[in-house]
Each structure stands twice: as C-alpha cells, then as structure tokens.
Design a protein around this motif. Structure first.
Motif, PDB file in Angstrom:
ATOM      1  N   ASN A 256      68.222  54.882  -5.571  1.00  0.00           N
ATOM      2  CA  ASN A 256      69.218  54.760  -7.528  1.00  0.00           C
ATOM      3  C   ASN A 256      68.141  53.516  -7.989  1.00  0.00           C
ATOM      4  OD1 ASN A 256      71.430  56.418  -7.121  1.00  0.00           O
ATOM      5  ND2 ASN A 256      72.229  54.924  -6.635  1.00  0.00           N
ATOM      6  N   LYS A 257      67.764  53.827  -8.880  1.00  0.00           N
ATOM      7  CA  LYS A 257      67.159  52.365  -9.944  1.00  0.00           C
ATOM      8  C   LYS A 257      67.791  51.350 -10.001  1.00  0.00           C
ATOM      9  CE  LYS A 257      63.673  54.731 -12.574  1.00  0.00           C
ATOM     10  NZ  LYS A 257      63.363  55.660 -14.238  1.00  0.00           N
ATOM     11  N   ILE A 258      68.748  51.269 -10.798  1.00  0.00           N
ATOM     12  CA  ILE A 258      70.081  50.488 -10.597  1.00  0.00           C
ATOM     13  C   ILE A 258      71.564  51.263 -10.455  1.00  0.00           C
ATOM     14  CG2 ILE A 258      70.644  51.344 -12.789  1.00  0.00           C
ATOM     15  CD1 ILE A 258      71.288  48.115 -13.225  1.00  0.00           C
ATOM     16  N   THR A 259      71.751  50.619  -9.258  1.00  0.00           N
ATOM     17  CA  THR A 259      73.645  50.779  -9.174  1.00  0.00           C
ATOM     18  C   THR A 259      74.307  49.405  -9.504  1.00  0.00           C
ATOM     19  OG1 THR A 259      72.428  52.321  -6.762  1.00  0.00           O
ATOM     20  CG2 THR A 259      75.064  51.187  -6.519  1.00  0.00           C
ATOM     21  N   MET A 260      75.705  50.609  -9.716  1.00  0.00           N
ATOM     22  CA  MET A 260      77.124  49.650 -10.156  1.00  0.00           C
ATOM     23  C   MET A 260      77.942  49.677  -9.069  1.00  0.00           C
ATOM     24  SD  MET A 260      79.610  50.879 -12.814  1.00  0.00           S
ATOM     25  CE  MET A 260      81.017  50.336 -13.525  1.00  0.00           C
ATOM     26  N   ILE A 261      78.590  48.504  -8.936  1.00  0.00           N
ATOM     27  CA  ILE A 261      79.854  48.580  -7.730  1.00  0.00           C
ATOM     28  C   ILE A 261      80.376  48.314  -8.414  1.00  0.00           C
ATOM     29  CG2 ILE A 261      80.573  47.950  -5.778  1.00  0.00           C
ATOM     30  CD1 ILE A 261      77.629  46.207  -5.081  1.00  0.00           C
ATOM     31  N   ASP A 262      81.521  49.745  -8.772  1.00  0.00           N
ATOM     32  CA  ASP A 262      82.643  49.353  -9.164  1.00  0.00           C
ATOM     33  C   ASP A 262      84.063  49.523  -8.478  1.00  0.00           C
ATOM     34  OD1 ASP A 262      84.259  49.743 -11.824  1.00  0.00           O
ATOM     35  OD2 ASP A 262      84.414  52.503 -10.516  1.00  0.00           O
ATOM     36  N   PHE A 263      84.713  48.260  -8.700  1.00  0.00           N
ATOM     37  CA  PHE A 263      86.230  47.587  -8.701  1.00  0.00           C
ATOM     38  C   PHE A 263      87.551  47.982  -8.677  1.00  0.00           C
ATOM     39  CE2 PHE A 263      82.391  44.802  -7.178  1.00  0.00           C
ATOM     40  CZ  PHE A 263      82.297  44.539  -5.780  1.00  0.00           C
ATOM     41  N   LEU A 331      84.870  39.231   0.011  1.00  0.00           N
ATOM     42  CA  LEU A 331      82.794  39.079  -0.186  1.00  0.00           C
ATOM     43  C   LEU A 331      82.214  38.919  -1.363  1.00  0.00           C
ATOM     44  CD1 LEU A 331      81.131  39.645   1.873  1.00  0.00           C
ATOM     45  CD2 LEU A 331      80.521  42.090   2.167  1.00  0.00           C
ATOM     46  N   TYR A 332      82.573  39.433  -2.809  1.00  0.00           N
ATOM     47  CA  TYR A 332      82.576  39.507  -3.595  1.00  0.00           C
ATOM     48  C   TYR A 332      83.064  38.721  -5.029  1.00  0.00           C
ATOM     49  CZ  TYR A 332      78.641  42.674  -2.336  1.00  0.00           C
ATOM     50  OH  TYR A 332      77.223  43.461  -2.040  1.00  0.00           O
ATOM     51  N   HIS A 333      83.850  37.785  -4.132  1.00  0.00           N
ATOM     52  CA  HIS A 333      84.935  36.810  -5.368  1.00  0.00           C
ATOM     53  C   HIS A 333      85.944  37.406  -6.126  1.00  0.00           C
ATOM     54  CE1 HIS A 333      85.749  33.367  -7.345  1.00  0.00           C
ATOM     55  NE2 HIS A 333      85.813  32.673  -5.970  1.00  0.00           N
ATOM     56  N   GLN A 339      85.987  45.140 -12.363  1.00  0.00           N
ATOM     57  CA  GLN A 339      85.136  44.273 -12.487  1.00  0.00           C
ATOM     58  C   GLN A 339      83.662  45.243 -11.197  1.00  0.00           C
ATOM     59  OE1 GLN A 339      84.522  40.318  -9.832  1.00  0.00           O
ATOM     60  NE2 GLN A 339      86.014  40.618 -11.349  1.00  0.00           N
ATOM     61  N   ASN A 340      82.470  44.669 -11.825  1.00  0.00           N
ATOM     62  CA  ASN A 340      81.118  45.598 -11.377  1.00  0.00           C
ATOM     63  C   ASN A 340      80.600  44.283 -10.718  1.00  0.00           C
ATOM     64  OD1 ASN A 340      80.370  44.856 -13.800  1.00  0.00           O
ATOM     65  ND2 ASN A 340      81.286  46.346 -14.833  1.00  0.00           N
ATOM     66  N   ILE A 341      79.227  45.034 -10.376  1.00  0.00           N
ATOM     67  CA  ILE A 341      78.528  43.847  -9.653  1.00  0.00           C
ATOM     68  C   ILE A 341      76.780  45.419  -9.781  1.00  0.00           C
ATOM     69  CG2 ILE A 341      78.499  44.367  -7.550  1.00  0.00           C
ATOM     70  CD1 ILE A 341      77.031  41.301  -7.324  1.00  0.00           C
ATOM     71  N   PHE A 342      76.307  44.731 -10.530  1.00  0.00           N
ATOM     72  CA  PHE A 342      74.874  45.595 -10.234  1.00  0.00           C
ATOM     73  C   PHE A 342      73.499  45.227  -9.367  1.00  0.00           C
ATOM     74  CE2 PHE A 342      77.073  46.882 -14.537  1.00  0.00           C
ATOM     75  CZ  PHE A 342      76.759  48.058 -14.255  1.00  0.00           C
ATOM     76  N   VAL A 343      73.208  46.285  -9.322  1.00  0.00           N
ATOM     77  CA  VAL A 343      71.894  45.839  -8.028  1.00  0.00           C
ATOM     78  C   VAL A 343      71.023  46.897  -8.226  1.00  0.00           C
ATOM     79  CG1 VAL A 343      73.411  44.866  -6.338  1.00  0.00           C
ATOM     80  CG2 VAL A 343      72.377  47.598  -6.203  1.00  0.00           C
ATOM     81  N   ILE A 349      70.206  41.634  -6.317  1.00  0.00           N
ATOM     82  CA  ILE A 349      72.065  41.842  -8.095  1.00  0.00           C
ATOM     83  C   ILE A 349      70.757  40.798  -8.829  1.00  0.00           C
ATOM     84  CG2 ILE A 349      73.301  40.361  -8.907  1.00  0.00           C
ATOM     85  CD1 ILE A 349      74.381  39.050  -5.841  1.00  0.00           C
ATOM     86  N   ILE A 350      71.398  41.848 -10.083  1.00  0.00           N
ATOM     87  CA  ILE A 350      70.824  42.235 -11.329  1.00  0.00           C
ATOM     88  C   ILE A 350      71.949  40.984 -12.354  1.00  0.00           C
ATOM     89  CG2 ILE A 350      69.911  43.210 -13.325  1.00  0.00           C
ATOM     90  CD1 ILE A 350      69.637  45.618 -11.499  1.00  0.00           C
ATOM     91  N   LYS A 351      72.940  41.449 -12.060  1.00  0.00           N
ATOM     92  CA  LYS A 351      74.182  41.311 -13.213  1.00  0.00           C
ATOM     93  C   LYS A 351      75.397  41.571 -12.916  1.00  0.00           C
ATOM     94  CE  LYS A 351      74.635  40.687 -18.651  1.00  0.00           C
ATOM     95  NZ  LYS A 351      73.944  40.803 -19.240  1.00  0.00           N
ATOM     96  N   ARG A 352      76.608  40.436 -13.408  1.00  0.00           N
ATOM     97  CA  ARG A 352      78.084  40.882 -12.523  1.00  0.00           C
ATOM     98  C   ARG A 352      78.172  40.293 -13.705  1.00  0.00           C
ATOM     99  NH1 ARG A 352      79.745  36.203 -10.142  1.00  0.00           N
ATOM    100  NH2 ARG A 352      81.559  37.268  -9.172  1.00  0.00           N
TER     101      ARG A 352
END
Length: 372
Positions: A256-263, A331-333, A339-343, A349-352
C-alpha cells in the motif's frame, strides 16, 4: 555546663525523630458489638499487588511498614461493611470513625493524603457549582432534547476547564509529589519528549523515588514512544489471522501507499460503532493505495470472528487474543481503543491517533485524491 546542656538538647532532638522512615497507621473504630478479627491493608495495582494484615482488637489496629511506591490503598475490616480509601506514603496516619459509617472514617495525617484530600475537595466544589450529578442524569433521560443535551455538554466542558486549571495549579505547586508522579504516568503523551525527560530527571534526583513503580513506567513509556516518532520505521510484529496463519506487519505495508494499523476489539463499543464508517472509507480509498491491518485486543476468538463478519471487515485481521496484554498494545503504547497509526510503503510512521473526523481529509491530502 554548656556541654552538658548541648548533649541533653541533642538527646531530646533525636528522641523526637521517627523510629523509622516508613509509615505508621493507627486506627480507632467505635461502635457496639465490634468484631475481633483481621484488618486488611491493600493497594489497587494489578502489576504489583501488595497486601498486609493486622489484628483488630478492642476497636483498634496498627500497621507499620514502608512503601517503595506510595499510592492509593484501602483498609477493610472483617465483619464491618465497606472500606476506607486513602493515599499511603511513608508518614504517620490516624484513622478514626464509627463502624456503622466505616467508609467515611476520617483519615488524619499523611503528607500526600492531605494534599490529595484538599485537591479532591476543590474538584467536589466545582462539581457542586455546576450541579454535575443532576445535569448528567438529565443528559441520559430519553425526554432530554438535543438542544438541551448541547447545553449540558457546554456546561460540562466549562466545568472541566475549571477542574483542569485546579490540577494545573496543583502540579505547579507540587511538581515532585507522589500524586503528581502518578498523574504524569497517565499523561505521558500530553507533554513533549523533552518536557517529560526534564520531569523524570527531577524525580530521579530525589532518593525517595528510587525504585518507584510509576517512575519506571514513565521511563518505559518514553522509551516506547521514541520508537513511534514520525519518520521512524514502525516496530514489526507477527500475529495470527482468524484462520491461524501468521501475518507480519512488514508483509502488509509494502502493498500500500499508506497503511492504517487499526487497534480495536469485538467487545469495544466505540470501535464497533466506528467500523461501518471505516468500511466506507476503505471502499473509497483502497483503490488509491489505502490499506488497513486490524489488530484486535480480543480474548474470545468467537466474539472476534463474529465481529469481523458482522461488521463486514474485509481487510487483514490479526490478534494474539491477549486482551490488554496484547504484545501490540505494549509495542505501540496503546492505552485506549479505537486507536490507529499510519505508515508508508516502507513502514515509516506518518501519523498517530488520527480521529474519525480527521481521517478522510488526512487520506485525501496524503493520497492526493478526493473521496467520491
């Protein structure tokens, strides 16, 4: 003669000093037909549960000891309803009350407990000023109109501003109190890294904080947050999907160009309410390079699987089914969900913590497209 007087004065001085550098809790409880049994002193920490017992005889009890990590404790007595809560540090405390009103027994002394009690009283005065109990009950009534709910929210927000000002003043006046440290451990991300490191250094300079659990937690949090800074490659992990197949984060983001890790979790109400919106966002942006990896904090595989099916989540999903003990949470506090983090495609990491309202504009800007 002067030498004799000096020696005598020194003897008197040392006689007035505490016998040890720990705590002494002396309790006196009145009432008819008081039981005789055990008094239990315990803290509330899951990570480090501490408990001690003393004899309750003739309405009296006494505890002596030393706490490495001062924090909130409670006292219960076998045969008496309720419990007393207070902040225990290494000082002298007297507890006096009646058995029939045991939870409201007075707690006298205790350096930090006096500070916390005064602070709590200020917050209670704010709650009374805005009549928060009444208006929050009103907010929950079915008959309450949306207009009135908006008014209540405005009143509540105003009360919170006042409460926050009280807290800020407390922290300025008591920068290295035990209570301040506990609050900081819960607000690590409210400050910059430099600010938190300065605060930590102030506590570490004081011998009474050596071995303090909350100070260690803050240091651990700061070490983790340094691995989550913008531009850093996100910590990799591998977990199983619902079919038991291992999936590594590093195998997802190159697609992906951008991936959202979705907790999220199947038991999490806010997560489930947001999922339909996330599904629509995914449909609009997936063709432009937007991907998602769902990381569940479930512990019930059946609930997890049914939530994926019911919410129509079509992107990869993984979990170690360890609830809040999930390896990803540490690992991701992650202290709350959703909550999410984008890579990016390289895992940088792009943004949290992008909010629901920010998500579409953020993706539009990053991908250079408009949602259809």
């Amino acid at each position: 003669m002067k030498k004799i007087l000096l020696i005598a004065s020194l003897v008197g001085l040392f006689a007035c000093q505490p016998k040890h550098d720990g705590y002494v809790i002396e309790g006196t409880i009145t009432g008819e037909n008081l039981p005789e049994g055990k008094v239990i002193l315990s803290n509330f920490a899951r990570a480090e549960q501490i408990s001690d017992t003393a004899d309750f005889i003739g309405g009296k009890f006494i505890f002596e000891g030393k706490v490495v990590t001062p924090e909130n404790y409670s006292i219960t007595i076998e045969g008496i309803d309720g419990r007393i809560q207070f902040f225990l540090d290494n000082s002298s405390i007297k507890i006096e009350g009646a058995a029939e009103d045991f939870p409201n027994a007075s707690v006298i002394g205790g350096t930090t407990n006096d500070l916390v009690t005064a602070l709590r009283k200020q917050h209670e005065e704010v709650a009374a000023k805005y009549d928060l109990d009444t208006i929050m009950r009103e907010y929950g009534n079915k008959e309450t109109t949306q207009e009135r709910k908006a008014e209540i929210i405005a009143i509540y927000n105003e009360s919170q501003k006042e409460s926050n000002s009280i807290d800020s003043a407390f922290f300025v006046a008591n920068p290295t109190s035990y209570y301040t440290l506990i609050q900081l451990s819960q607000k690590v991300e409210d400050f910059t890294m430099a600010e938190m490191e300065e605060k930590v250094a102030a506590f570490k300079a004081l011998p009474e904080f050596e071995g303090n659990r909350f100070l260690s937690l803050i240091e651990e949090s700061l070490a983790t947050l340094k691995t989550l800074e913008i531009g850093v490659v996100a910590p990799d992990f591998t977990m199983n999907d619902p079919q038991g197949n291992p999936i590594a984060l590093s195998s997802i983001y190159p697609q992906n160009k951008i991936t959202m890790i979705d907790f999220w979790a199947g038991w999490c109400g806010p997560c489930r309410r947001f999922n339909p919106t996330l599904v629509e966002i995914y449909k609009k942006f997936n063709k432009h390079g937007f991907g998602i990896l769902g990381v569940s904090f479930d512990r019930d595989a059946e609930l997890w699987n049914s939530a994926i099916k019911d919410d129509k989540l079509t992107w990869p999903q993984v979990s170690d089914l360890q609830y809040w003990n999930s390896a990803a949470a540490k690992l991701y506090h992650v202290k709350y969900i959703p909550q999410n983090i984008f890579v990016d495609s390289e895992g940088k990491i792009i943004k949290r913590k992008v909010s629901e309202e920010e998500l579409v504009p953020f993706l539009e800007e990053y991908l250079g497209v408009k949602a259809n």
